[in-house]
Write an enzyme that holds these catalytic residues in place. Structure first.
Site, PDB file in Angstrom:
ATOM      1  N   ASP A   8     -12.817   7.972  36.598  1.00 48.81           N
ATOM      2  CA  ASP A   8     -13.913   8.475  35.787  1.00 48.81           C
ATOM      3  C   ASP A   8     -15.161   8.580  36.660  1.00 48.81           C
ATOM      4  O   ASP A   8     -15.532   7.635  37.348  1.00 48.81           O
ATOM      5  CB  ASP A   8     -14.150   7.492  34.625  1.00 48.81           C
ATOM      6  CG  ASP A   8     -15.285   7.911  33.719  1.00 48.81           C
ATOM      7  OD1 ASP A   8     -15.893   8.963  33.972  1.00 48.81           O
ATOM      8  OD2 ASP A   8     -15.559   7.176  32.759  1.00 48.81           O
ATOM      9  N   ARG A  53     -18.641  -1.771  38.666  1.00 47.54           N
ATOM     10  CA  ARG A  53     -19.622  -0.695  38.838  1.00 47.54           C
ATOM     11  C   ARG A  53     -20.744  -1.228  39.727  1.00 47.54           C
ATOM     12  O   ARG A  53     -21.730  -1.794  39.256  1.00 47.54           O
ATOM     13  CB  ARG A  53     -20.136  -0.209  37.490  1.00 47.54           C
ATOM     14  CG  ARG A  53     -19.023   0.415  36.634  1.00 47.54           C
ATOM     15  CD  ARG A  53     -19.507   0.962  35.312  1.00 47.54           C
ATOM     16  NE  ARG A  53     -18.400   1.489  34.522  1.00 47.54           N
ATOM     17  CZ  ARG A  53     -18.515   1.914  33.261  1.00 47.54           C
ATOM     18  NH1 ARG A  53     -19.697   1.869  32.653  1.00 47.54           N
ATOM     19  NH2 ARG A  53     -17.458   2.369  32.608  1.00 47.54           N
ATOM     20  N   GLN A 110     -13.742  -3.413  28.695  1.00 48.48           N
ATOM     21  CA  GLN A 110     -13.761  -2.712  27.414  1.00 48.48           C
ATOM     22  C   GLN A 110     -12.342  -2.425  26.943  1.00 48.48           C
ATOM     23  O   GLN A 110     -11.392  -2.481  27.706  1.00 48.48           O
ATOM     24  CB  GLN A 110     -14.573  -1.419  27.501  1.00 48.48           C
ATOM     25  CG  GLN A 110     -14.067  -0.386  28.475  1.00 48.48           C
ATOM     26  CD  GLN A 110     -15.019   0.798  28.617  1.00 48.48           C
ATOM     27  OE1 GLN A 110     -16.232   0.670  28.495  1.00 48.48           O
ATOM     28  NE2 GLN A 110     -14.478   1.972  28.877  1.00 48.48           N
ATOM     29  N   ASP A 121     -21.944   8.715  21.116  1.00 45.06           N
ATOM     30  CA  ASP A 121     -22.063   7.273  21.329  1.00 45.06           C
ATOM     31  C   ASP A 121     -22.314   6.554  20.018  1.00 45.06           C
ATOM     32  O   ASP A 121     -23.081   7.042  19.166  1.00 45.06           O
ATOM     33  CB  ASP A 121     -23.229   6.947  22.270  1.00 45.06           C
ATOM     34  CG  ASP A 121     -22.975   7.364  23.703  1.00 45.06           C
ATOM     35  OD1 ASP A 121     -21.803   7.633  24.045  1.00 45.06           O
ATOM     36  OD2 ASP A 121     -23.948   7.422  24.487  1.00 45.06           O
ATOM     37  N   GLU A 162     -25.862   0.251  22.826  1.00 41.11           N
ATOM     38  CA  GLU A 162     -24.656   1.075  22.799  1.00 41.11           C
ATOM     39  C   GLU A 162     -23.412   0.201  22.810  1.00 41.11           C
ATOM     40  O   GLU A 162     -23.257  -0.669  23.662  1.00 41.11           O
ATOM     41  CB  GLU A 162     -24.621   2.018  24.005  1.00 41.11           C
ATOM     42  CG  GLU A 162     -23.390   2.921  24.035  1.00 41.11           C
ATOM     43  CD  GLU A 162     -23.285   3.736  25.304  1.00 41.11           C
ATOM     44  OE1 GLU A 162     -22.148   3.910  25.794  1.00 41.11           O
ATOM     45  OE2 GLU A 162     -24.334   4.197  25.816  1.00 41.11           O
ATOM     46  N   SER A 188     -18.754   4.658  23.840  1.00 43.58           N
ATOM     47  CA  SER A 188     -18.848   6.076  24.183  1.00 43.58           C
ATOM     48  C   SER A 188     -17.476   6.667  23.927  1.00 43.58           C
ATOM     49  O   SER A 188     -16.468   6.097  24.359  1.00 43.58           O
ATOM     50  CB  SER A 188     -19.252   6.243  25.650  1.00 43.58           C
ATOM     51  OG  SER A 188     -19.218   7.604  26.021  1.00 43.58           O
TER      52      SER A 188
END
Length: 345
Positions: A57, A111, A126, A246, A259, A262
């Site tokens: 991604d 990340r 997630q 979102d 958030e 997504s």
């Protein structure tokens, strides 16, 4: 340190032992509810994929993947995943999943370019999920229905958490509000995208913002999206573009929008070609994933990711995601968080 949000008069409602027990309970209960709501079965997913296949991604297109050489493959390089948005679609095809059914998995990512604050960590966990849809289901109405079912699972999990720990009080509204990012811009033309999210979430409590990735009437994007998984350029309701969005809530502990997910209906062939052209990424058409999609070898699908640590943070009323997960933080952030009552793991 300027990124740290300092909640006023914060104190954790659970001690360390209760927090760990609560995390386990929330994760087990929610994933079972998600699986039942969307008819998903659990699969095992990779932590890394080979570089150059177009499977990883790209998020907003600027984040660097963590890479390493593989000795037994002639030092071919692997990338730690950012998410599994495209891998899941390959998995649906390989497993012959029928329309109306899907898969979910525990996604773990690194990340390295993340800006660290109360909500953002180097470590991302997630529930990544993906389900097969028909051509007729590629509509805003279908997307909204799926969002409502996910939100219902979140609220059921909140109820269980508050029943288990009475000191935690529920705050999520009964219904989730839908609004397109262009409509949101028209409501708050003088605000930044983040300020618009804060304003709409404070007003409604829980919101799904539709259409993220394409340019709005002011020439800017609400937020970035890679061109090759979510469909953000197909026209939906009222002629507005976007079949993705979102899930956000108003989080009173931090006094800001938050958030949780997504997600979106994924690109078909036409949307992929259109979005690659819009983003000047046509060279990706030759990559492994993209060729499979363009050759009709992948099913139409809908999918997304739901933050595990984020959901636990919200439902346990924590002030920092580092109270939920073990990660690396600047020492000065650890010290300041501790002084504010937020002890990072």
């Amino acid at each position: 340190m300027s990124q740290l949000i300092k909640p006023i008069d914060y104190r954790p409602l659970l001690d360390a032992k209760q927090t760990e027990q609560g995390i386990k309970m929330i994760k087990e209960f929610f994933q079972q509810n998600l699986s039942t709501e969307l008819r998903l079965r659990r699969v095992t997913a990779p932590l890394f994929v080979l570089k150059g296949l177009g499977i990883n991604d790209d998020l907003n297109g600027v984040e660097r993947a963590v890479t390493f050489p593989i000795k037994d493959l002639g030092d071919a390089r692997a990338e730690v995943v950012h998410s599994l948005a495209k891998w899941k679609r390959l998995s649906l095809a390989e497993n012959g999943v029928e329309p109306g059914y899907g898969i979910y998995t525990d996604m773990n990512a690194i990340r390295a370019d993340e800006e660290l604050d109360n909500l953002h960590s180097l470590y991302v966990d997630q529930w990544d999920w993906e389900a097969v849809v028909t051509k007729e289901q590629r509509t805003i109405a279908f997307l909204k229905n799926v969002v409502q079912r996910i939100y219902a699972a979140i609220r059921r999990t909140e109820y269980l958490t508050c029943e288990t720990y009475p000191q935690i009080k529920p705050f999520l509204p009964e219904e989730i509000h839908f609004i397109h990012s262009e409509e949101l811009l028209q409501m708050y033309p003088d605000k930044t995208p983040k300020q618009r999210e804060d304003a709409i979430c404070k007003k409604y409590g829980a919101v799904f913002i539709i259409g993220i990735g394409g340019k709005l009437s002011n020439g800017e994007k609400h937020d970035g999206r890679a061109p090759d998984y979510d469909d953000w350029s197909t026209k939906g309701e009222n002629g507005l573009e976007g079949l993705n969005g979102d899930i956000l809530i108003w989080y009173p502990v931090l006094g800001r929008s938050f958030e949780l997910s997504s997600m979106g209906i994924r690109v078909d062939k036409e949307a992929l070609l259109r979005q690659l052209k819009l983003e000047n990424k046509e060279e990706r058409e030759t990559l492994y994933f993209h060729k499979k999609l363009l050759n009709d070898e992948l099913p139409l699908s809908i999918g997304g990711g739901i933050g595990q640590s984020r959901l636990c943070m919200v439902l346990l009323h924590k002030g920092h995601i580092g109270e939920i997960q073990a990660s690396i933080w600047p020492e000065e952030m650890r010290d300041e968080c501790k002084s504010l009552g937020m002890t990072l793991i």
